[in-house]
Motif scaffolding. Structure first.
Motif, PDB file in Angstrom:
ATOM      1  N   ARG A  99      -1.879 -56.229  21.681  1.00 36.98           N
ATOM      2  CA  ARG A  99      -0.440 -56.493  21.567  1.00 36.98           C
ATOM      3  C   ARG A  99      -0.220 -57.942  21.133  1.00 36.98           C
ATOM      4  O   ARG A  99      -0.936 -58.840  21.554  1.00 36.98           O
ATOM      5  CB  ARG A  99       0.253 -56.243  22.894  1.00 36.98           C
ATOM      6  CG  ARG A  99       0.139 -54.794  23.343  1.00 36.98           C
ATOM      7  CD  ARG A  99       1.052 -54.488  24.513  1.00 36.98           C
ATOM      8  NE  ARG A  99       0.845 -53.140  24.980  1.00 36.98           N
ATOM      9  CZ  ARG A  99       1.440 -52.060  24.484  1.00 36.98           C
ATOM     10  NH1 ARG A  99       2.277 -52.182  23.495  1.00 36.98           N
ATOM     11  NH2 ARG A  99       1.196 -50.863  24.989  1.00 36.98           N
ATOM     12  N   ASN A 100       0.806 -58.116  20.315  1.00 39.72           N
ATOM     13  CA  ASN A 100       1.220 -59.443  19.877  1.00 39.72           C
ATOM     14  C   ASN A 100       2.587 -59.707  20.490  1.00 39.72           C
ATOM     15  O   ASN A 100       3.506 -58.901  20.335  1.00 39.72           O
ATOM     16  CB  ASN A 100       1.277 -59.476  18.341  1.00 39.72           C
ATOM     17  CG  ASN A 100       1.666 -60.822  17.791  1.00 39.72           C
ATOM     18  OD1 ASN A 100       2.135 -61.692  18.514  1.00 39.72           O
ATOM     19  ND2 ASN A 100       1.473 -60.988  16.489  1.00 39.72           N
ATOM     20  N   SER A 101       2.719 -60.818  21.157  1.00 36.82           N
ATOM     21  CA  SER A 101       3.981 -61.118  21.845  1.00 36.82           C
ATOM     22  C   SER A 101       5.146 -61.275  20.867  1.00 36.82           C
ATOM     23  O   SER A 101       6.302 -61.162  21.251  1.00 36.82           O
ATOM     24  CB  SER A 101       3.841 -62.374  22.704  1.00 36.82           C
ATOM     25  OG  SER A 101       3.485 -63.478  21.887  1.00 36.82           O
ATOM     26  N   ASP A 102       4.851 -61.508  19.598  1.00 36.85           N
ATOM     27  CA  ASP A 102       5.897 -61.683  18.592  1.00 36.85           C
ATOM     28  C   ASP A 102       6.402 -60.362  18.017  1.00 36.85           C
ATOM     29  O   ASP A 102       7.358 -60.341  17.249  1.00 36.85           O
ATOM     30  CB  ASP A 102       5.382 -62.547  17.430  1.00 36.85           C
ATOM     31  CG  ASP A 102       5.014 -63.951  17.883  1.00 36.85           C
ATOM     32  OD1 ASP A 102       5.547 -64.400  18.918  1.00 36.85           O
ATOM     33  OD2 ASP A 102       4.199 -64.587  17.196  1.00 36.85           O
ATOM     34  N   SER A 103       5.736 -59.248  18.371  1.00 39.35           N
ATOM     35  CA  SER A 103       6.094 -57.963  17.770  1.00 39.35           C
ATOM     36  C   SER A 103       6.059 -56.866  18.836  1.00 39.35           C
ATOM     37  O   SER A 103       5.194 -56.885  19.719  1.00 39.35           O
ATOM     38  CB  SER A 103       5.086 -57.632  16.659  1.00 39.35           C
ATOM     39  OG  SER A 103       5.271 -56.325  16.212  1.00 39.35           O
ATOM     40  N   PRO A 104       6.962 -55.916  18.752  1.00 43.18           N
ATOM     41  CA  PRO A 104       6.929 -54.799  19.707  1.00 43.18           C
ATOM     42  C   PRO A 104       5.822 -53.788  19.377  1.00 43.18           C
ATOM     43  O   PRO A 104       5.504 -52.934  20.188  1.00 43.18           O
ATOM     44  CB  PRO A 104       8.314 -54.164  19.541  1.00 43.18           C
ATOM     45  CG  PRO A 104       8.729 -54.499  18.148  1.00 43.18           C
ATOM     46  CD  PRO A 104       8.100 -55.843  17.857  1.00 43.18           C
ATOM     47  N   GLU A 105       5.242 -53.891  18.207  1.00 44.03           N
ATOM     48  CA  GLU A 105       4.204 -52.958  17.800  1.00 44.03           C
ATOM     49  C   GLU A 105       2.840 -53.381  18.341  1.00 44.03           C
ATOM     50  O   GLU A 105       2.587 -54.550  18.567  1.00 44.03           O
ATOM     51  CB  GLU A 105       4.159 -52.855  16.268  1.00 44.03           C
ATOM     52  CG  GLU A 105       5.422 -52.282  15.681  1.00 44.03           C
ATOM     53  CD  GLU A 105       5.367 -52.158  14.172  1.00 44.03           C
ATOM     54  OE1 GLU A 105       4.307 -52.450  13.587  1.00 44.03           O
ATOM     55  OE2 GLU A 105       6.388 -51.769  13.590  1.00 44.03           O
ATOM     56  N   ALA A 106       1.969 -52.383  18.506  1.00 42.09           N
ATOM     57  CA  ALA A 106       0.618 -52.647  19.003  1.00 42.09           C
ATOM     58  C   ALA A 106      -0.392 -52.212  17.954  1.00 42.09           C
ATOM     59  O   ALA A 106      -0.144 -51.288  17.171  1.00 42.09           O
ATOM     60  CB  ALA A 106       0.373 -51.885  20.306  1.00 42.09           C
ATOM     61  N   LEU A 107      -1.527 -52.860  17.968  1.00 41.50           N
ATOM     62  CA  LEU A 107      -2.639 -52.504  17.093  1.00 41.50           C
ATOM     63  C   LEU A 107      -3.649 -51.729  17.944  1.00 41.50           C
ATOM     64  O   LEU A 107      -4.032 -52.167  19.020  1.00 41.50           O
ATOM     65  CB  LEU A 107      -3.277 -53.776  16.521  1.00 41.50           C
ATOM     66  CG  LEU A 107      -4.462 -53.595  15.592  1.00 41.50           C
ATOM     67  CD1 LEU A 107      -4.042 -52.870  14.321  1.00 41.50           C
ATOM     68  CD2 LEU A 107      -5.060 -54.955  15.247  1.00 41.50           C
ATOM     69  N   ILE A 108      -4.048 -50.560  17.457  1.00 43.66           N
ATOM     70  CA  ILE A 108      -5.011 -49.723  18.184  1.00 43.66           C
ATOM     71  C   ILE A 108      -6.345 -49.838  17.459  1.00 43.66           C
ATOM     72  O   ILE A 108      -6.453 -49.566  16.269  1.00 43.66           O
ATOM     73  CB  ILE A 108      -4.555 -48.238  18.203  1.00 43.66           C
ATOM     74  CG1 ILE A 108      -3.115 -48.118  18.693  1.00 43.66           C
ATOM     75  CG2 ILE A 108      -5.512 -47.413  19.042  1.00 43.66           C
ATOM     76  CD1 ILE A 108      -2.859 -48.644  20.074  1.00 43.66           C
ATOM     77  N   VAL A 109      -7.398 -50.232  18.195  1.00 42.44           N
ATOM     78  CA  VAL A 109      -8.716 -50.497  17.613  1.00 42.44           C
ATOM     79  C   VAL A 109      -9.765 -49.635  18.309  1.00 42.44           C
ATOM     80  O   VAL A 109      -9.780 -49.547  19.536  1.00 42.44           O
ATOM     81  CB  VAL A 109      -9.084 -51.994  17.776  1.00 42.44           C
ATOM     82  CG1 VAL A 109     -10.421 -52.293  17.140  1.00 42.44           C
ATOM     83  CG2 VAL A 109      -7.992 -52.876  17.195  1.00 42.44           C
ATOM     84  N   ASP A 110     -10.651 -49.025  17.508  1.00 43.56           N
ATOM     85  CA  ASP A 110     -11.732 -48.247  18.101  1.00 43.56           C
ATOM     86  C   ASP A 110     -12.965 -49.125  18.266  1.00 43.56           C
ATOM     87  O   ASP A 110     -12.993 -50.266  17.826  1.00 43.56           O
ATOM     88  CB  ASP A 110     -12.048 -46.989  17.286  1.00 43.56           C
ATOM     89  CG  ASP A 110     -12.609 -47.298  15.913  1.00 43.56           C
ATOM     90  OD1 ASP A 110     -12.588 -48.467  15.490  1.00 43.56           O
ATOM     91  OD2 ASP A 110     -13.068 -46.361  15.252  1.00 43.56           O
ATOM     92  N   PHE A 111     -13.987 -48.578  18.908  1.00 44.33           N
ATOM     93  CA  PHE A 111     -15.218 -49.329  19.131  1.00 44.33           C
ATOM     94  C   PHE A 111     -16.100 -49.183  17.933  1.00 44.33           C
ATOM     95  O   PHE A 111     -16.947 -48.665  17.660  1.00 44.33           O
ATOM     96  CB  PHE A 111     -15.910 -48.860  20.425  1.00 44.33           C
ATOM     97  CG  PHE A 111     -15.303 -49.495  21.634  1.00 44.33           C
ATOM     98  CD1 PHE A 111     -15.840 -50.641  22.157  1.00 44.33           C
ATOM     99  CD2 PHE A 111     -14.181 -48.960  22.222  1.00 44.33           C
ATOM    100  CE1 PHE A 111     -15.296 -51.239  23.276  1.00 44.33           C
ATOM    101  CE2 PHE A 111     -13.630 -49.541  23.343  1.00 44.33           C
ATOM    102  CZ  PHE A 111     -14.187 -50.688  23.866  1.00 44.33           C
TER     103      PHE A 111
END
Length: 160
Positions: free
Chosen positions: A148-160
């Motif tokens: 999560r980025n505090s500047d944006s409501p969107e989240a980045l989803i990352v796999d292993f």
């Protein structure tokens, strides 16, 4: 004359067998580092159907313990669940992966992932009563980190 050819033939045969032995050892060594290929690929659109639950949570603590017969070390990740997408349960979820380190002893299990305290994850998991070495679908394929980025409501989803 025939004896001389046989002696030379055996000498060459020994060299060939020795070369074969080294080549086979090299191939086995390389393949031992490719154990990830032993985990069957799970298409992303099948993760939900194969899982017993889908939860989003943050790792609050990590602990290790010996298994009931003192043969396996288990790493327990204690997650504070913020949302259940499939299944339901408490806000506290413990997922246990085979492997870890305890009292100077360690066991490494191929393809087992390590979660990080304080990080948020989406977990496609199996019911804990099934006692798999990995509690997630497709081992690492069933865990995604949420960034999560505090500047944006969107989240980045990352796999292993």
């Amino acid at each position: 004359m025939n004896y001389f050819v046989t002696v030379i033939g055996n000498k060459h045969m020994n060299i060939i067998l020795k070369a074969y032995k080294y080549a086979l050892s090299f191939i086995l060594l390389i393949n031992s580092h490719m154990a990830y290929s032993l985990v069957m690929h799970v298409p992303i659109d099948e993760l939900s159907g194969r899982s017993d639950y889908i939860a989003v949570g943050t790792v609050e603590s990590i602990s290790t313990r010996m298994g009931p017969r003192e043969l396996m070390i288990w790493t327990d990740y204690h997650l504070k669940v913020s949302q259940w997408y499939k299944g339901s349960g408490d806000n506290d979820l413990i997922i246990s992966f085979a492997g870890g380190e305890i009292d100077g002893r360690s066991i490494a299990v191929s393809e087992t992932i390590s979660l990080t305290k304080g990080k948020e994850y989406i977990v496609f998991g199996y019911d804990s009563s099934k006692h798999y070495s990995s509690p997630t679908v497709g081992v690492s394929q069933g865990v995604f980190q949420v960034i999560r980025n505090s500047d944006s409501p969107e989240a980045l989803i990352v796999d292993f």
